[in-house]
Design an enzyme around this catalytic site. Structure first.
Site, PDB file in Angstrom:
ATOM      1  N   LYS A  54       8.337 111.522 143.626  1.00 50.60           N
ATOM      2  CA  LYS A  54       9.202 110.492 144.212  1.00 50.60           C
ATOM      3  C   LYS A  54      10.086 111.114 145.302  1.00 50.60           C
ATOM      4  O   LYS A  54      10.275 110.523 146.369  1.00 50.60           O
ATOM      5  CB  LYS A  54      10.035 109.821 143.105  1.00 50.60           C
ATOM      6  N   GLN A  98      14.563 108.358 135.211  1.00 53.52           N
ATOM      7  CA  GLN A  98      13.182 108.515 134.747  1.00 53.52           C
ATOM      8  C   GLN A  98      13.098 108.265 133.241  1.00 53.52           C
ATOM      9  O   GLN A  98      13.903 108.782 132.471  1.00 53.52           O
ATOM     10  CB  GLN A  98      12.673 109.926 135.107  1.00 53.52           C
ATOM     11  N   ASP A 121      14.309 100.432 140.285  1.00 52.04           N
ATOM     12  CA  ASP A 121      13.222 100.353 139.303  1.00 52.04           C
ATOM     13  C   ASP A 121      13.115  98.952 138.719  1.00 52.04           C
ATOM     14  O   ASP A 121      12.128  98.632 138.049  1.00 52.04           O
ATOM     15  CB  ASP A 121      13.506 101.331 138.149  1.00 52.04           C
TER      16      ASP A 121
HETATM   17  N1  GUN Z   1       8.183 106.170 133.393  1.00 53.00           N
HETATM   18  C1  GUN Z   1       6.913 105.686 133.546  1.00 53.00           C
HETATM   19  N2  GUN Z   1       6.882 104.834 134.600  1.00 53.00           N
HETATM   20  C2  GUN Z   1       8.133 104.780 135.103  1.00 53.00           C
HETATM   21  C3  GUN Z   1       8.709 104.076 136.184  1.00 53.00           C
HETATM   22  O1  GUN Z   1       8.089 103.302 136.921  1.00 53.00           O
HETATM   23  N3  GUN Z   1      10.038 104.298 136.387  1.00 53.00           N
HETATM   24  C4  GUN Z   1      10.767 105.114 135.594  1.00 53.00           C
HETATM   25  N4  GUN Z   1      12.072 105.242 135.851  1.00 53.00           N
HETATM   26  N5  GUN Z   1      10.275 105.777 134.580  1.00 53.00           N
HETATM   27  C5  GUN Z   1       8.949 105.604 134.340  1.00 53.00           C
END
Ligand code: GUN
Length: 292
Positions: A54, A98, A121
């Site tokens: 990211k 995350q 998110d």
């Molecule tokens: N863990 C698995 N997929 C995601 C996501 O799209 N965002 C976040 N923050 N954690 C994740």
């Protein structure tokens, strides 16, 4: 019939190119650089790899990123204090915590703290609540389901009136994907581990979103001829013909399904690249809301 393969890599690239062009236009006009803060708690290698990707995407698209890594034994209070400080920092446009976080952290309390305007998110209860209600719009849509819908739309698949089946009801993919499809006037069935006669239910689907995390569970004879199949699964299997000894497959048996479906996403190269592309789109959107 052989399905049309939906090229997630190419579609993700077009999203990223559009975001990069808009970021360049905004910064040339003297606006602050859109900036994403990532929060990683603990040392899960998969989560660390996602966060790194990211940040790399931010740099590639001309956006800023700030990374925060707390130890696995960080307290609830420490995580919450960090989120609050990011909420208050005007240089930060988007906050990505995350998931999953270590078991002792109350995830919901952390997610609900994120300022709704920085919730790139789309996991804060406010954004999900708006997604679930008729006539209301979330500020941000969760990235993976947003990517699934974007792939369908870019491939010319008609969602309105379609029978859509979502396999899996996770907070991150299945449930928001179902809500997005309902919002686009599909007739939606959500299946899970206790669904009876699963193959028969899946056979009704004009659109199938498979996000159940079971290696190649969906067989070719479960697919309605001509259906659009979006495979969110990322499962590793042994493959002695590969140098690494492994390869990735989805939740759908691709070799069988490609002979029956009208459209299908491959794994890898389907939904995978879309998640980060949509996160970048959401981060730009956050900057647009905060610095119009
Ligand atoms: N863990 C698995 N997929 C995601 C996501 O799209 N965002 C976040 N923050 N954690 C994740």
């Amino acid at each position: 019939m052989t399905a049309q393969i939906i090229d997630g890599k190419a579609i993700a690239k077009s999203v990223r190119d559009q975001v990069a062009a808009e970021v360049a236009r905004r910064t040339a006009a003297g606006k602050p650089q859109p900036t994403l803060a990532t929060v990683l708690v603990g040392d899960r290698p998969d989560s660390a790899a996602y966060v790194t990707s990211k940040q790399k995407a931010c740099a590639e698209l001309g956006m800023g990123s700030v990374s925060h890594h707390l130890p696995g034994d960080a307290s609830q209070q420490q995580v919450e204090a960090l989120v609050k400080s990011l909420n208050d920092d005007p240089k930060i446009n988007g906050i990505l915590v995350q998931l999953p976080m270590p078991g002792h952290i109350d995830e919901e309390r952390v997610l609900q703290l994120i300022n709704i305007e920085k919730d790139v998110d789309g996991f804060s209860p406010l954004n999900i609540g708006r997604l679930a209600q008729k006539g209301r719009e979330p500020l941000f849509v969760p990235c993976t389901p947003y990517g699934c819908i974007y792939l369908l739309e870019q491939s010319g698949v008609k969602i309105e009136g379609a029978n859509a089946v979502v396999l899996g009801r996770s907070n991150i993919v299945g449930m928001p994907a179902a809500l997005l499809l309902i919002g686009r006037n599909a007739t939606v069935t959500v299946c899970h581990s206790r669904t009876r006669d699963l193959p028969d239910v899946v056979r009704q689907a004009d659109i199938l979103i498979a996000a159940i995390g079971r290696t190649e569970m969906v067989r070719g004879d479960w697919i309605k001829p001509g259906a659009a199949v979006i495979d969110v699964g990322i499962n590793e299997i042994a493959d002695p013909t590969k140098k690494s000894g492994r390869r990735l497959v989805g939740d759908v048996n691709f070799a069988e399904a490609v002979e029956v479906a009208g459209h299908i996403t491959p794994v890898p190269g389907g939904v995978g690249p879309m998640t980060i592309a949509m996160l970048m789109k959401n981060t730009l959107h956050a900057a647009e809301i905060q610095n119009p």
